[in-house]
Design an enzyme around this catalytic site. Structure first.
Site, mmCIF file in Angstrom:
data_model
loop_
_atom_site.group_PDB
_atom_site.id
_atom_site.type_symbol
_atom_site.label_atom_id
_atom_site.label_comp_id
_atom_site.label_asym_id
_atom_site.label_seq_id
_atom_site.Cartn_x
_atom_site.Cartn_y
_atom_site.Cartn_z
ATOM 1 C CD GLU A 165 -28.426 87.360 -12.347
ATOM 2 O OE1 GLU A 165 -28.226 86.618 -13.328
ATOM 3 O OE2 GLU A 165 -27.550 87.591 -11.497
ATOM 4 C CG HIS A 207 -18.825 86.365 -12.156
ATOM 5 N ND1 HIS A 207 -18.873 85.003 -12.355
ATOM 6 C CD2 HIS A 207 -20.098 86.800 -12.213
ATOM 7 C CE1 HIS A 207 -20.138 84.634 -12.516
ATOM 8 N NE2 HIS A 207 -20.903 85.703 -12.433
#
Ligand code: ASN
Ligand code: CA
Ligand code: ZN
Length: 725
Positions: free
Chosen positions: A545, A637
């Site tokens: 992140e 992803h």
């Protein structure tokens, strides 16, 4: 209308002419009407600061991001602009608007690296309008001369910037808001851009950002590219998407009829979820009626009861099907003959046991014969959820001889840097790293805001007697500290912006939320649902992140298409890098090529499964590991597997499952990470593709290890193995 830089920094109007330039020319430059913010617009005047600095003695050049106003930066910018638009070329015609000269480039940042090179990142501008996602980076050698230029330099048709758009900011904002279908929690912003549409044609457009981020189950930071004349939305994408196999992928926005269960962290059976709807829809002859209800609760179905209330004149005529959010269907009633009028009553449907309840359920009523009529009056679901397990095992025993006395969920004993307040208690404020690291409690609120601290009275965190809420906070605080140290020690960078940017974590965001995200300013971590995941504060997830922040502050890879897959891969690569780095400092941290394994599926008895597998991306049944499969999987992803596997093959060596091509003997994590980081920080731009990433990493490895080095050869082999030529 506020215009915000995509990197979140404050808009700066920059001098694009350095102190060395002739003040005579710049003084003559007219100021444009309606000066465009964000550094875009006509050439600005030389600042007094730049002139003053000219007289100062040169200091040894610092490494890292330079202040744009500094003499070093200004000189590098000037050299770059002269190289890009030499006096003999035609920037004046391209850049002229109403007699005002608009530079074709606007400096974004300047970074000096440890090899003594300087990299000037410039946003493209066309006739005074920003060119969306297009940048040029010029690379200056130690001698101060431009050695190469990377980025977008295709020709843009004249007039696109000068034409007045038929639609205003307010009108396109309305178009975007209509599509957004929800209330933004931040000031939406829009900027006029020149945009290359998916067919490759340049358009006059607006980029609109509409966000609803804080703590909702479905945080969105939507980007819209809208035609400035027709209002057509060319593309839209969410820069905060969930984890791909997250059960909350079917994001419901809640339903008035849904009863929301009380959720807690302990092992409990959540209360039944009930939803119902009364469509009162006519069932016409030979027609199909569908009706939907939304379930907001993130639970797994144990038992499900469907209540039906259908009035119909001829029972043998109807078939009724219920479909779950994941697409599983069960036929409830199928032309069972007879002449009873109605289908009223409850049906226990075992078929849905194990399904995720959250999302949209669809009832389909089909009339199969003529000569009758009816009505779907109402229907509803009563779902008994499965019990949830507590997310984590008890903490591991201390590392013998270690000085770390704080206990984390996933990384054993760690050493947290904290701050003692006036009342004597300690909070998670680390003032030893850059501009600091702060970890706050989001209080399971919709708003991840404020500065509610986690407190500890003896500065020994994660003790059995400490509040349960503090557990995940230990991991988030540690994760940010390790990420900071990794960036500094391995990559030579001072935090994500290269200037010590403060890292801010919020823990306990929303309820049972299976996700974590960077929102442009800070990290938000969900608690997980206890089944698919525990708190999403695993070390490699924290690194992932925070690396989204690093990418945003550097290459700015746009979060869709190929650049989006690269953006995701960079986060996985840096996340793995953080886990690797920490494993060299902390024996309780085990490095591997799986992402998120410590937090993922805490109760399924498999400690090795995770979100993604860099060594074998297709193992998750979703990701691809070779560019030849790219058209089949373009979700960011899923396509990250291409570059994830290339990195794995480079660092570790191995075989790509799809191509069967082997890379023998990797170059190791340290070199692999330095190569990819260098490519990200200096050689990639927002629009970089997989093929361009290959070139960027080759260039980075060439700078670091030489053109004839093994490292360069391995970079090439690894991309070839994943189908990127
Ligand atoms: N956890 C997701 C990710 O980092 C959320 C996001 O930011 N897209 O990929
Ligand atoms: Ca304590
Ligand atoms: Zn991500």
């Amino acid at each position: 209308m506020s215009i915000r830089r995509t990197d979140g920094s404050k808009p700066t109007v920059l001098p694009t002419i350095s102190a060395e330039a002739q003040p005579k020319n710049t003084a003559k430059t007219r100021t444009a009407p309606n000066v465009i913010k964000d550094g875009f617009g006509p050439a600005a005047k030389t600042t007094d600061l730049a002139r003053a600095e000219q007289t100062l003695k040169p200091l040894p050049a610092p490494v890292g991001r330079l202040s744009l106003e500094s003499k070093e930066a200004q000189s590098a910018i000037q050299t770059s602009l002269e190289h890009l638009t030499p006096a003999t070329s035609k920037p004046a015609t391209q850049g002229l608007r109403g007699g005002i000269q608009y530079p074709a480039f606007v400096p974004k940042n300047v970074e000096r690296d440890e090899l003594g090179m300087t990299h000037v990142r410039l946003d493209r501008q066309h006739e005074g309008v920003k060119v969306y996602a297009e940048q040029v980076v010029s690379h200056l050698g130690k001698d101060g001369k431009v050695s190469s230029v990377t980025g977008d330099q295709s020709t843009i048709p004249a007039g696109l910037g000068t034409q007045k758009p038929q639609l205003s900011h307010a009108q396109v904002l309305d178009i975007a808001l209509k599509d957004f279908a929800g209330k933004p929690d931040r000031q939406p912003n829009s900027e006029r851009v020149i945009y290359k549409d998916p067919t490759g044609e340049y358009r006059s457009a607006y980029r609109v950002e509409v966000a609803n981020v804080n703590g909702t189950d479905n945080p969105r930071r939507m980007n819209y590219l809208v035609d400035a004349n027709t209002g057509k939305i060319y593309e839209k994408f969410n820069t905060i998407d969930g984890f791909k196999n997250c059960p909350c992928a079917t994001h419901g926005t809640g339903d008035a009829a849904a009863t929301k269960g009380t959720k807690g962290a302990a092992a409990t059976t959540p209360p039944d979820v009930k939803v119902s709807t009364s469509p009162n829809a006519a069932i016409k002859d030979n027609a199909t009626v569908t009706s939907k209800v939304k379930v907001a609760d993130d639970v797994t179905v144990d038992k499900l009861k469907l209540s039906l209330n259908i009035s119909h004149t001829y029972k043998g005529d109807l078939s009724v099907t219920l479909t779950s959010p994941s697409g599983k269907s069960a036929v409830v009633h199928n032309r069972t003959g007879g002449s009873t009028d109605n289908v009223k009553g409850d049906f226990d449907l075992s078929a849905f046991a194990g399904e995720k309840a959250k999302g949209e359920w669809t009832l389909t009523v089909k009339d199969n014969a003529k000569g009758d009529s009816g009505k779907l009056n109402s229907w509803g679901l009563a779902i008994s959820p499965k019990a949830t397990q507590p997310p984590t095992e008890p903490p591991k025993p201390p590392v013998p001889g270690g000085t770390a006395d704080d206990t984390s969920l996933y990384s054993g004993k760690v050493d947290l840097k904290t701050k003692q307040g006036a009342d004597g208690t300690f909070t998670l404020e680390d003032n030893t790293r850059g501009k600091g690291i702060s970890t706050y409690d989001a209080k399971n609120q919709e708003e991840a805001s404020g500065t509610t601290p986690f407190k500890d009275d003896n500065n020994v965190w994660g003790e059995a007697t400490d509040p349960k809420r503090n557990q995940a906070a230990v991991d988030a605080h540690y994760g940010a500290a390790m990420t900071y140290d990794f960036l500094k020690d391995v990559l030579g960078r001072d935090s994500i912006d290269g200037k010590g940017e403060k890292l801010v974590n919020y823990v306990h965001v929303s309820e049972n939320y299976v996700n974590a995200y960077w929102d442009g300013e800070k990290m938000s971590y969900g608690d997980g649902d206890g089944v698919d995941s525990g708190p999403l504060t695993a070390l490699d997830i924290a690194g992932h992140e925070i690396a989204h922040g690093l990418t945003e502050r550097t290459a700015g890879l746009v979060y869709r298409g190929e650049s989006g897959g690269l953006n995701e891969a960079m986060s996985d690569i840096m996340g793995a890098g953080v886990e690797w780095y920490a494993s060299t400092k902390n024996s309780d941290v085990k490095f591997n090529w799986t992402i998120g394994e410590t937090a993922w599926t805490p109760t399924n008895g498999d400690a090795t499964d995770g979100l993604r597998y860099m060594n074998d991306p297709t193992k998750d049944g979703y990701s691809i590991d070779n560019y030849k499969d790219y058209p089949k999987q373009t979700e960011v992803h899923g396509s990250s597997g291409i570059a994830n596997n290339a990195f794995y093959l480079l660092a570790n060596g191995g075989t790509n499952r799809t191509s069967k091509l082997e890379v023998k003997d990797g170059v190791g994590m340290d070199k692999g990470l330095k190569i990819y980081y260098r490519a990200l920080a200096h050689y990639m731009t927002p629009s970089t593709t997989f093929a361009q990433a290959r070139t960027a990493t080759i260039q980075a490895a060439t700078d670091l290890y030489g053109a004839d080095s093994t490292e360069v050869a391995k970079v090439k082999e690894s991309w070839t193995a994943v189908g990127v030529k």
